[in-house]
Design an enzyme around this catalytic site. Structure first.
Site, short mmCIF file in Angstrom:
data_model
loop_
_atom_site.label_atom_id
_atom_site.label_comp_id
_atom_site.label_asym_id
_atom_site.label_seq_id
_atom_site.Cartn_x
_atom_site.Cartn_y
_atom_site.Cartn_z
N CYS A 39 35.61 50.14 42.19
CA CYS A 39 34.41 49.41 41.78
C CYS A 39 33.45 50.31 41.00
O CYS A 39 33.73 50.68 39.88
CB CYS A 39 33.76 48.76 43.00
N HIS A 84 38.15 45.57 45.01
CA HIS A 84 38.04 46.11 46.37
C HIS A 84 39.36 45.98 47.11
O HIS A 84 39.63 44.96 47.76
CB HIS A 84 36.94 45.36 47.13
N GLU A 89 40.29 47.33 49.84
CA GLU A 89 40.18 47.29 51.30
C GLU A 89 40.09 45.86 51.81
O GLU A 89 40.58 45.55 52.89
CB GLU A 89 38.98 48.11 51.77
#
Length: 385
Positions: free
Chosen positions: A269, A359, A361
């Site tokens: 990001c 992202h 995760e």
């Protein structure tokens, strides 16, 4: 100036009146949701159907007023396991039809109560579809939410919105990052040590690395090159975060020093934008950005298409279809958004460094991009060998 009033939730018994005012003069009237008061920020919309708790606690949303495109919000309440940080970071919250009663076995309190407890001003009962279409056509812009019995007149509200700071040119990462270094231990056998520069990191990110045997030292945004290498890292990570990457001169200089040493490097990001700048590319503000958990991205190194989680209003300006020469060797665009061809990833061909704009995760899902943490591990394994 135009006004819109929509939704049964705007008539919730006992809720105070509220008004949302955009900087171009568009106005929406509804009812207070969460804390009562006044707030300002950049109006953006999130297309996720789930994961609102992760959205609210993502530090990347600092100084943004989030409009939820999903009409029903708050159905699963709020729990104590899913927050991505220690507090709610959004400046304001906009929903159409809030849940009257949360229903989930992990719920501890309602979303309305949590917003109120943390002082987050919101509005409900407005036509969020109309507001989203307006932002898609006109672009993300400054906004104010005003709630309570004594509301200013329309002219005063609009003036206050237009006096609020813009997101372009905002340097915000140090405002949300940790002030002190902390360590997330590896789960199981420790294999590597990573220095993670916190520009607005989410809690799940070091957890994903810890799952892979990585001990993560999370450093403040102000960390120096000496701070990074004091932990004797096998790799260096640059996190997500809020604000305009054009202002992030310090993280760029630290990353350039890491690239000089050829230490394995991974950025997500904001970290992707930092890598872009470190390589000599520019950045620019998107019209309305990418936010939500359903964005299609192609990994050009494999041809695979992933559904990914996003939260960014800026992007890297790099050529899509050619290899670029940089001070650190050849670089290319590794990932691209299939909706609008925005650069979603970069990789160096001559040094162990790569980044993605989204992202991986993805605590609220999807998990298509989890392999990127394995790719980071592979870089560190290769460097060690």
């Amino acid at each position: 100036m135009t006004t819109s009033t929509q939704g049964n939730a705007s008539q919730r018994k006992g809720a105070l009146p509220a008004v949302l005012v955009l900087e171009d003069g568009r106005m929406f009237r509804g009812r207070a949701y969460g804390a009562v008061g006044v707030t300002f920020g950049e109006a953006v919309f999130s297309t996720g159907m789930t994961g609102y708790q992760e959205t609210l606690t993502d530090p990347s949303y600092h100084r943004q007023v989030v409009v939820m495109t999903a009409p029903h919000v708050g159905n699963t309440g709020v729990n104590d396991e899913d927050p991505e940080s220690k507090k709610i970071w959004v400046s304001g919250y906009v929903v159409r039809d809030p849940a009257r009663v949360p229903s989930n076995w992990r719920s501890r309190r309602s979303l309305d109560d949590e917003l109120r407890a943390q002082g987050v001003v919101g509005i409900s009962g407005i036509d969020t579809r109309a507001l989203t279409r307006h932002l898609r056509e006109r672009g993300a812009m400054r906004v104010g939410i005003f709630s309570g019995n004594a509301l200013p007149d329309a002219g005063v509200m609009l003036t206050e919105v237009r006096e609020a700071p813009e997101m372009k040119g905002a340097n915000l990462s140090a405002e949300v990052a940790t002030k002190e270094t902390y360590v997330v231990p590896a789960i199981g056998t420790k294999k590597f040590t990573v220095a993670a520069v916190d520009l607005g990191i989410k809690g799940m990110t070091p957890h994903r690395m810890a799952e892979r045997g990585i001990e993560v030292h999370v450093l403040p945004a102000t960390a120096t090159v000496d701070d990074v290498y004091a932990v004797n890292p096998d790799g260096v990570f640059f996190s997500n975060g809020p604000g305009d990457p054009a202002t992030a001169d310090h993280p760029v200089s630290v990353m350039q020093a890491v690239l000089e040493r050829s230490t394995p490097l991974f950025g997500i990001c904001f970290g992707n934008q930092i890598l872009g700048r470190a390589l000599g590319f520019g950045t620019y503000k998107l019209k309305y950005g990418h936010r939500g958990i359903n964005q299609p991205v192609q990994d050009r190194t494999t041809g695979k298409v992933e559904v990914t989680a996003h939260n960014h209003g800026f992007a890297v300006d790099a050529p899509l279809d050619q290899v670029s020469d940089t001070p650190y060797g050849r670089a290319e665009v590794s990932h691209v958004c299939l909706n609008d061809n925005v650069v979603e990833g970069l990789q160096l061909l001559d040094r162990p460094a790569f980044s993605v704009q989204y992202h991986p995760e993805a605590a609220a899902g999807p998990h298509d991009a989890a392999y990127l943490f394995d790719r980071f591990v592979s870089l560190m394994e290769g460097q060690r060998a």
